[in-house]
Design an enzyme around this catalytic site. Structure first.
Site, short mmCIF file in Angstrom:
data_model
loop_
_atom_site.label_atom_id
_atom_site.label_comp_id
_atom_site.label_asym_id
_atom_site.label_seq_id
_atom_site.Cartn_x
_atom_site.Cartn_y
_atom_site.Cartn_z
N ASP A 64 -9.51 -8.72 8.92
CA ASP A 64 -8.36 -8.06 9.53
C ASP A 64 -7.79 -8.90 10.66
O ASP A 64 -8.37 -9.90 11.08
CB ASP A 64 -8.75 -6.65 10.04
CG ASP A 64 -10.17 -6.60 10.61
OD1 ASP A 64 -10.66 -7.64 11.07
OD2 ASP A 64 -10.78 -5.52 10.57
N ASP A 133 -16.14 5.27 14.50
CA ASP A 133 -15.46 6.33 13.74
C ASP A 133 -15.66 6.16 12.23
O ASP A 133 -15.01 6.85 11.45
CB ASP A 133 -13.96 6.36 14.10
CG ASP A 133 -13.20 5.11 13.67
OD1 ASP A 133 -13.82 4.18 13.08
OD2 ASP A 133 -11.97 5.06 13.91
N HIS A 135 -15.12 3.37 10.41
CA HIS A 135 -14.24 2.43 9.68
C HIS A 135 -15.01 1.20 9.20
O HIS A 135 -16.03 0.82 9.79
CB HIS A 135 -13.01 2.04 10.50
CG HIS A 135 -13.25 1.18 11.71
ND1 HIS A 135 -12.59 1.38 12.90
CD2 HIS A 135 -14.05 0.10 11.92
CE1 HIS A 135 -12.98 0.45 13.77
NE2 HIS A 135 -13.86 -0.32 13.21
N GLU A 140 -9.25 3.07 8.92
CA GLU A 140 -9.62 4.21 9.74
C GLU A 140 -9.82 5.45 8.88
O GLU A 140 -9.40 5.49 7.71
CB GLU A 140 -8.51 4.45 10.79
CG GLU A 140 -8.27 3.26 11.73
CD GLU A 140 -9.39 3.05 12.76
OE1 GLU A 140 -10.56 3.38 12.48
OE2 GLU A 140 -9.08 2.55 13.86
C1 F6R Z 1 -13.97 -6.51 12.47
C2 F6R Z 1 -13.82 -5.24 11.79
C3 F6R Z 1 -14.38 -3.97 12.32
C4 F6R Z 1 -15.66 -4.14 13.13
C5 F6R Z 1 -16.08 -2.80 13.73
C6 F6R Z 1 -17.31 -2.93 14.59
O1 F6R Z 1 -13.36 -7.54 11.73
O2 F6R Z 1 -13.21 -5.21 10.78
O3 F6R Z 1 -14.63 -3.09 11.26
O4 F6R Z 1 -16.67 -4.64 12.31
O5 F6R Z 1 -15.03 -2.30 14.50
O6 F6R Z 1 -17.01 -3.70 15.71
P1 F6R Z 1 -18.16 -4.27 16.63
O7 F6R Z 1 -18.95 -5.21 15.78
O8 F6R Z 1 -17.47 -5.02 17.73
O9 F6R Z 1 -18.96 -3.12 17.08
#
Ligand code: F6R
Length: 257
Positions: A64, A133, A135, A140
């Site tokens: 992303d 959440d 995702h 989301e």
């Molecule tokens: C990152 C992504 C997100 C993260 C998620 C967890 O490219 O797509 O899904 O993997 O938000 O973030 P962290 O690892 O910072 O807790």
């Protein structure tokens, strides 16, 4: 669920995941990796960098990108991937793809990205973190389980979670371009990592709850080959934790992760 591995800590989990990816790259120096950003995959990238492998033929696709950060912004995922992955592993920057978050290009950013993944022959191993959440990528809650790469609006929860990377929550972009859940499910192997108690509830819902768009990460239950590697804190709400430990302790000699 293909396999859930409960590691002692994030370092051990990173080393286990690096072992899987290291074997892939050894067998296929032109492998295609799906790379995540955020804090979670950092122990994996650190462990991978110690393996002494040649990544110059490897292609990588980021999950992303934020919409609207100026080119070169330190927290754009293009920059994060260059800092944490491309440099330390020695990837060829021309083989590294990140969705285009330029506001002027959004009409075709998703379809261009899908075409690039298809042209590369698809993703061999997709690394995933999970949001508090639920995702994966930036899909989301409520995201279609068949979604392609497209623009999404980040939830207030995700913006608050990611505010630690910015000066203030107001600087966290509102929108992103993310691989869809359908895109992620087309990768041939998924490795989902989760560390810390803040992830425990989302992880349990993803791994043991019903498959539902309300918990986008639960879509991994539909995939034939998933390796979930977590630390003790993230595993705290898993009902079958003892069973996962038992399976891991009794794995057949021929079965590698
Ligand atoms: C990152 C992504 C997100 C993260 C998620 C967890 O490219 O797509 O899904 O993997 O938000 O973030 P962290 O690892 O910072 O807790």
């Amino acid at each position: 669920m293909s396999e859930v591995v409960i590691a002692a800590d994030a370092e051990e989990a990173g080393a286990l995941a690096a072992g899987i990816i290291g074997r892939l790259v050894q067998d296929d120096p032109a492998a295609v990796l799906g790379v995540a950003t955020g804090s979670t995959p950092l122990p994996l990238y650190r462990a991978l960098a110690t393996l002494g492998l040649d990544f110059r033929g490897v292609t990588a696709f980021a999950l992303d990108e934020y919409v609207g950060l100026p080119p070169g912004h330190a927290e754009s995922y293009r920059q994060v991937i260059e800092r944490e992955v491309v440099g330390p592993l020695g990837l060829d920057p021309t083989r590294v793809h990140v969705p285009n978050g330029d506001p002027e290009e959004l009409a075709h950013a998703g379809s261009d990205y899908e075409a690039a993944i298809a042209l590369a022959g698809g993703v061999d191993v997709q690394i995933l973190g999970i949001g508090t959440d639920g995702h994966i990528g930036f899909n989301e809650p409520g995201s279609s389980l068949a979604s392609p790469t497209r623009v999404k609006t980040l939830t207030p929860e995700t913006r608050a979670d990611n505010a630690r990377f910015f000066d203030s929550i107001d600087d966290v972009p509102m929108h992103c371009v993310t691989q869809g859940i359908g895109t992620i499910l087309r990768a041939r192997h998924l490795i989902l990592l989760a560390f810390g108690e803040a992830k425990a509830s989302a992880l349990a819902a993803a791994v043991e709850g019903p498959v539902t768009a309300s918990v986008p990460a639960s879509a991994i239950q539909l995939h034939p080959r998933v390796t979930v590697i977590v630390d003790e804190a993230a595993a705290a709400q898993l009902e079958r934790a003892d069973y996962y430990r038992y399976v891991f302790a009794n794995r057949p000699a021929w079965q590698q992760l």
